[in-house]
Design a protein around this motif. Sequence first.
Motif, PDB file in Angstrom:
ATOM      1  N   UNK A  52      -7.455   1.741   6.150  1.00  7.66           N
ATOM      2  CA  UNK A  52      -6.521   2.444   5.486  1.00  7.66           C
ATOM      3  C   UNK A  52      -5.154   2.902   6.093  1.00  7.66           C
ATOM      4  N   UNK A  53      -4.908   2.869   7.134  1.00  5.80           N
ATOM      5  CA  UNK A  53      -3.755   3.272   7.775  1.00  5.80           C
ATOM      6  C   UNK A  53      -3.032   2.185   7.646  1.00  5.80           C
ATOM      7  N   UNK A  54      -3.403   1.028   8.199  1.00  5.87           N
ATOM      8  CA  UNK A  54      -2.808  -0.309   8.021  1.00  5.87           C
ATOM      9  C   UNK A  54      -1.989  -0.671   6.948  1.00  5.87           C
ATOM     10  N   UNK A  55      -2.771  -0.508   5.788  1.00  5.34           N
ATOM     11  CA  UNK A  55      -2.121  -0.779   4.552  1.00  5.34           C
ATOM     12  C   UNK A  55      -1.054   0.305   3.947  1.00  5.34           C
ATOM     13  N   UNK A  56      -1.537   1.349   4.319  1.00  7.63           N
ATOM     14  CA  UNK A  56      -0.740   2.517   3.553  1.00  7.63           C
ATOM     15  C   UNK A  56       0.633   2.516   4.565  1.00  7.63           C
ATOM     16  N   UNK A  57       0.387   2.496   5.923  1.00 10.24           N
ATOM     17  CA  UNK A  57       1.840   2.569   6.903  1.00 10.24           C
ATOM     18  C   UNK A  57       2.557   1.380   6.685  1.00 10.24           C
ATOM     19  N   UNK A  58       2.071   0.103   6.608  1.00  8.83           N
ATOM     20  CA  UNK A  58       2.861  -0.903   6.338  1.00  8.83           C
ATOM     21  C   UNK A  58       3.588  -0.939   5.067  1.00  8.83           C
ATOM     22  N   UNK A  59       3.050  -0.299   4.037  1.00 10.90           N
ATOM     23  CA  UNK A  59       3.803  -0.332   2.829  1.00 10.90           C
ATOM     24  C   UNK A  59       4.671   0.444   2.797  1.00 10.90           C
ATOM     25  N   UNK A  60       4.368   1.731   3.152  1.00 12.06           N
ATOM     26  CA  UNK A  60       5.503   2.863   3.339  1.00 12.06           C
ATOM     27  C   UNK A  60       6.493   2.646   4.020  1.00 12.06           C
ATOM     28  N   UNK A  61       6.379   1.975   5.187  1.00 14.42           N
ATOM     29  CA  UNK A  61       7.511   1.463   6.050  1.00 14.42           C
ATOM     30  C   UNK A  61       8.077   0.214   5.802  1.00 14.42           C
ATOM     31  N   UNK A  62       7.541  -0.482   4.612  1.00 14.47           N
ATOM     32  CA  UNK A  62       8.269  -2.063   4.507  1.00 14.47           C
ATOM     33  C   UNK A  62       8.032  -2.693   5.426  1.00 14.47           C
ATOM     34  N   UNK A  63       7.038  -2.770   6.392  1.00 14.21           N
ATOM     35  CA  UNK A  63       6.811  -3.647   7.700  1.00 14.21           C
ATOM     36  C   UNK A  63       5.746  -4.683   7.165  1.00 14.21           C
ATOM     37  N   UNK A  64       6.203  -5.961   7.074  1.00 14.90           N
ATOM     38  CA  UNK A  64       5.279  -6.985   6.847  1.00 14.90           C
ATOM     39  C   UNK A  64       4.420  -7.521   7.626  1.00 14.90           C
ATOM     40  N   UNK A  65       4.713  -7.596   8.979  1.00 11.83           N
ATOM     41  CA  UNK A  65       4.182  -8.308  10.146  1.00 11.83           C
ATOM     42  C   UNK A  65       4.367  -7.110  11.152  1.00 11.83           C
ATOM     43  N   UNK A  66       2.906  -6.478  11.551  1.00  8.55           N
ATOM     44  CA  UNK A  66       3.085  -5.519  12.687  1.00  8.55           C
ATOM     45  C   UNK A  66       3.768  -5.671  13.506  1.00  8.55           C
ATOM     46  N   UNK A  67       4.593  -4.760  14.035  1.00  2.92           N
ATOM     47  CA  UNK A  67       5.242  -4.975  15.426  1.00  2.92           C
ATOM     48  C   UNK A  67       4.628  -4.044  16.468  1.00  2.92           C
ATOM     49  N   UNK A  68       5.179  -4.352  17.708  1.00  7.63           N
ATOM     50  CA  UNK A  68       4.587  -3.527  18.698  1.00  7.63           C
ATOM     51  C   UNK A  68       4.882  -2.115  18.651  1.00  7.63           C
ATOM     52  N   UNK A  69       6.162  -1.859  18.072  1.00  6.69           N
ATOM     53  CA  UNK A  69       6.673  -0.554  17.886  1.00  6.69           C
ATOM     54  C   UNK A  69       5.954   0.141  16.919  1.00  6.69           C
ATOM     55  N   UNK A  70       5.694  -0.357  15.598  1.00  8.48           N
ATOM     56  CA  UNK A  70       4.942  -0.049  14.700  1.00  8.48           C
ATOM     57  C   UNK A  70       3.557   0.317  14.979  1.00  8.48           C
ATOM     58  N   UNK A  71       2.874  -0.396  15.538  1.00  4.93           N
ATOM     59  CA  UNK A  71       1.545  -0.492  16.169  1.00  4.93           C
ATOM     60  C   UNK A  71       1.229   0.785  16.814  1.00  4.93           C
ATOM     61  N   UNK A  72       2.211   0.969  17.877  1.00 11.29           N
ATOM     62  CA  UNK A  72       2.103   2.126  18.773  1.00 11.29           C
ATOM     63  C   UNK A  72       2.169   3.731  17.972  1.00 11.29           C
ATOM     64  N   UNK A  73       2.881   3.624  16.927  1.00 13.85           N
ATOM     65  CA  UNK A  73       2.808   4.891  16.062  1.00 13.85           C
ATOM     66  C   UNK A  73       1.799   4.966  15.209  1.00 13.85           C
ATOM     67  N   UNK A  74       1.261   3.672  14.698  1.00 17.84           N
ATOM     68  CA  UNK A  74      -0.054   3.664  13.870  1.00 17.84           C
ATOM     69  C   UNK A  74      -1.219   4.030  14.797  1.00 17.84           C
ATOM     70  N   UNK A  75      -1.003   3.386  15.775  1.00 18.16           N
ATOM     71  CA  UNK A  75      -2.437   3.832  16.768  1.00 18.16           C
ATOM     72  C   UNK A  75      -2.455   5.301  17.091  1.00 18.16           C
ATOM     73  N   UNK A  76      -1.222   6.094  17.329  1.00 12.97           N
ATOM     74  CA  UNK A  76      -1.362   7.531  17.586  1.00 12.97           C
ATOM     75  C   UNK A  76      -1.828   8.108  16.213  1.00 12.97           C
ATOM     76  N   UNK A  77      -1.341   7.574  15.221  1.00 11.31           N
ATOM     77  CA  UNK A  77      -1.804   8.321  13.731  1.00 11.31           C
ATOM     78  C   UNK A  77      -3.205   8.286  13.863  1.00 11.31           C
ATOM     79  N   UNK A  78      -3.974   7.205  14.032  1.00  9.64           N
ATOM     80  CA  UNK A  78      -5.313   6.937  14.080  1.00  9.64           C
ATOM     81  C   UNK A  78      -6.187   7.577  14.953  1.00  9.64           C
ATOM     82  N   UNK A  79      -5.502   7.933  15.983  1.00  4.44           N
ATOM     83  CA  UNK A  79      -6.133   8.851  16.965  1.00  4.44           C
ATOM     84  C   UNK A  79      -6.253  10.237  16.553  1.00  4.44           C
ATOM     85  N   UNK A  80      -5.065  10.661  16.113  1.00  4.71           N
ATOM     86  CA  UNK A  80      -5.113  11.852  15.455  1.00  4.71           C
ATOM     87  C   UNK A  80      -5.828  12.435  14.260  1.00  4.71           C
TER      88      UNK A  80
END
Length: 230
Positions: A52-80
Amino acid sequence: MNASLQVLSVPKAGHTDAENEDAAAYKAESWPLHAAVADGATESAFSRTWAQLLVERSLAEGILAPTETALTAWRTAWRTAVDPKVQAQPWYVAAKTEQGAHATYLHLQCTANGDWQAARVGDCVLFHIRNRTLQATWPDMEAGSFNHRPDLVSTQPGHAPTVHTTCGTWQPGDAFLLATDAAAAWLLQTGAAPALEWTPDAFRDAAQAARTQGTLRNDDTTVLRFVLSS
């Protein structure tokens, strides 16, 4: 701009909608249009939350292909998101959580000038349909070629997913189907055209019948239908 989007999804037989580890989302208020699906790996902990976080955050941020910078933030959000849930679970859930969550991923973007781009990790499949005729699938797979070890996007730091991209052009009336692996194998075997007409109830009935017939394996099954009118 006029686009019709519909999420069709059913969980494994014997499971509730809340246990469905697939996720889908779309953003169609303005150009570019976005749609994404993800399939959480059942063997990992809290993979539904990660999908759920992958689809919601990638759409909200307009990120087509996950970058390492984006993944770092998304991983933190998942852990939280999962840490409070882990505290209420037995010790082995915490141990499993430390191994991370994993999911396949597919994201489609369509622009007003008639171009589209897509990015994926793993075995979700994009179907492009024109005049009710299948133009292409991406990746180019057969129904029997899916396996249990696709590439995955992981919550584990330092895990760089293998991202594939493609692009093309669309015309008014074109339809795209974004399908998680079980749904994709089913549509590749039986044909994608019925998916243009399914309502959520009709999809649920068709999936149940296909599981009984053996043409759809018992897994979370999701199709995001995306029809472009102009």
